[in-house]
Design an enzyme around this catalytic site. Structure first.
Site, PDB file in Angstrom:
ATOM      1  N   SER A   7      46.566  42.482  37.422  1.00 45.80           N
ATOM      2  CA  SER A   7      45.975  42.370  36.096  1.00 45.80           C
ATOM      3  C   SER A   7      46.313  43.580  35.232  1.00 45.80           C
ATOM      4  O   SER A   7      47.471  43.773  34.876  1.00 45.80           O
ATOM      5  CB  SER A   7      44.470  42.139  36.242  1.00 45.80           C
ATOM      6  OG  SER A   7      43.907  41.708  35.030  1.00 45.80           O
TER       7      SER A   7
ATOM      8  N   ASP B  21      43.375  30.452  36.061  1.00 47.24           N
ATOM      9  CA  ASP B  21      43.174  31.780  35.478  1.00 47.24           C
ATOM     10  C   ASP B  21      43.092  31.673  33.958  1.00 47.24           C
ATOM     11  O   ASP B  21      44.054  31.273  33.305  1.00 47.24           O
ATOM     12  CB  ASP B  21      44.331  32.692  35.884  1.00 47.24           C
ATOM     13  CG  ASP B  21      44.059  34.160  35.617  1.00 47.24           C
ATOM     14  OD1 ASP B  21      43.225  34.462  34.743  1.00 47.24           O
ATOM     15  OD2 ASP B  21      44.696  34.994  36.265  1.00 47.24           O
TER      16      ASP B  21
ATOM     17  N   HIS C 250      41.632  34.185  38.581  1.00 46.97           N
ATOM     18  CA  HIS C 250      42.079  35.548  38.344  1.00 46.97           C
ATOM     19  C   HIS C 250      41.778  36.498  39.497  1.00 46.97           C
ATOM     20  O   HIS C 250      42.616  37.323  39.861  1.00 46.97           O
ATOM     21  CB  HIS C 250      41.430  36.083  37.064  1.00 46.97           C
ATOM     22  CG  HIS C 250      42.075  37.315  36.525  1.00 46.97           C
ATOM     23  ND1 HIS C 250      43.311  37.302  35.918  1.00 46.97           N
ATOM     24  CD2 HIS C 250      41.665  38.612  36.507  1.00 46.97           C
ATOM     25  CE1 HIS C 250      43.624  38.524  35.535  1.00 46.97           C
ATOM     26  NE2 HIS C 250      42.642  39.340  35.886  1.00 46.97           N
TER      27      HIS C 250
END
Length: 407
Positions: free
Chosen positions: A179, A348, A377
């Site tokens: 991320s 996600d 995610h």
């Protein structure tokens, strides 16, 4: 509110009592944070050494004075060879720290799995996290300590940490990010001085563009201009263990458009395999602080659809960059010779498929892809099934693109 990599932190904050109404959930989460509290001692002492993993603490100073903590795990519980494998560097996401790679069991956490697979594991912790709160001049109570965004994390923190590992190991580095760790990586790889130290990169939930974020909790925060309000109020540190942090989340939940009784899906979209029974344990480590300026930069990306440096406004940009608009990070300048692997999921709502595909199109190289339709995610770092679903192929990629025959 939960930008890239920060989903887990806010899930922990509010999902403690997921059956309550939004206001009650926030209050219960605050009580849980105060009751549990962070553990004391270093990351090695708390997580690695008790399980029999060798681990040493290191400190590196950035050129702008921040003192960052690194952990080094040279091999697994049982050394599998006379020589140590190639260095692999793990970079966490927003509101997280290096503990995120070890917070599940040794059989489920990527940090342990890489060490047990023979890699020379190094863990990065960016400025402002619990493990990296030092500065040569400022304290965490100073406004200037928090005057940074992910741009500085890419250009200063990664340069310092990767440079240290490169110097110590005398070897190119395998990079793994999740991320915000992928935003940092992709921005940093456009800098030749950093790219030359990397042999290959594996990106979990890769992000460079954010204009297709669909998570209701995040869109609520963006729409109410929470980032700009906090800066105007003089709030420069985002710490969800503080009373102010809890009040901020509570204000976002006080809206019929955000279902905080199901915060997991409100922040990230659905996740298939997050182990909610371990929330009290996770709260001993997360969430970590970050800066309001960092949140503002991420929200700029959502509003403008750009992958660019921090926007200071017309006059500020002229002073900082010599031009009216912030310069973009040019993904096509990442060396075509750099092997890249990407893992992303169909559920996600932060690293949206459309944005991931745009990132892929702008790269000069063709990355290897692992797409899992049922993953969200946080599944890529927290799923109890991630070893088989994700890490087996990730390790194959690292061994094929950075494990010289000399190891």
């Amino acid at each position: 509110m939960a930008g890239p990599g920060g989903a887990l932190a806010l899930i922990l904050l509010l999902q403690v009592s997921s059956s309550y109404c939004a206001c009650s959930a926030a209050s219960s989460a605050a009580d849980a944070l105060r009751r549990i509290g962070p553990r004391t001692g270093g990351l090695c002492e708390q997580l690695l050494l008790p399980l029999g993993y060798p681990c040493t603490e290191h400190t590196v100073e950035t050129t702008d004075g921040f003192l960052l903590s690194l952990q080094h795990i040279p091999h697994g519980q049982k050394k599998v060879a006379d020589s140590t494998g190639p260095p692999v560097f793990l970079q966490h996401g927003l509101f997280q720290g290096g503990d995120t790679w070890f917070i599940n069991s040794a059989e489920q956490s990527l940090g342990y799995i890489l060490a047990d697979s023979g890699f020379d594991v190094w863990i990065g912790n960016v400025r402002g996290t619990r493990w990296s709160k030092g500065h040569s001049t400022f304290s965490v109570h100073d406004k200037l300590f928090w005057d940074w965004s992910w741009q500085e994390l890419a250009e200063y923190d990664l340069l310092a940490m990767l440079g240290y590992v490169y110097t110590v190991t005398q070897s190119k580095i395998l990079y793994v990010g999740h991320s915000q760790g992928t935003i940092m990586g992709l921005a940093a790889f456009t800098v030749p001085e950093i790219a030359k130290m990397i042999s290959s990169a594996a990106l979990l939930c890769p992000i460079s563009y954010l204009d297709h974020v669909s998570a209701s909790f995040v869109l609520r925060a963006v729409g109410m201009h929470l980032d700009q309000m906090l800066l105007t109020m003089g709030i420069h540190q985002l710490n969800f263990r503080s009373d102010m942090g809890v009040q901020i989340v509570d204000s976002l939940c006080d809206d019929e458009r955000v279902d905080c009784s199901n915060l997991l899906s409100s922040i990230t979209g659905e996740n298939c395999c997050f182990n909610a029974s371990r929330i009290d344990y996770y709260l001993e480590y997360e969430p970590h602080p970050s800066s309001t300026k960092n949140l503002h930069h991420l929200f700029q990306m959502i509003r403008k659809g750009t992958f660019a440096k921090y926007d200071y406004g017309l006059l500020g940009n002229l002073r900082c960059y010599g031009q009216l608009r912030p310069p973009p990070f040019d993904l096509s300048s990442i060396p075509e010779s750099l092997p890249i692997w990407m893992g992303y999921g169909g559920l996600d709502e932060l690293a949206d498929i459309t944005d991931v595909q745009r990132t892929i199109r702008e790269l000069r190289s063709t990355p290897e892809l692992v797409y899992i339709g049922g993953y969200g995610h946080i599944d890529f770092v927290m799923s109890v099934k991630a070893k088989d679903d994700v890490y087996v192929d990730l390790i194959r990629f690292l061994k094929e693109n950075g494990w010289p025959s000399s190891y």
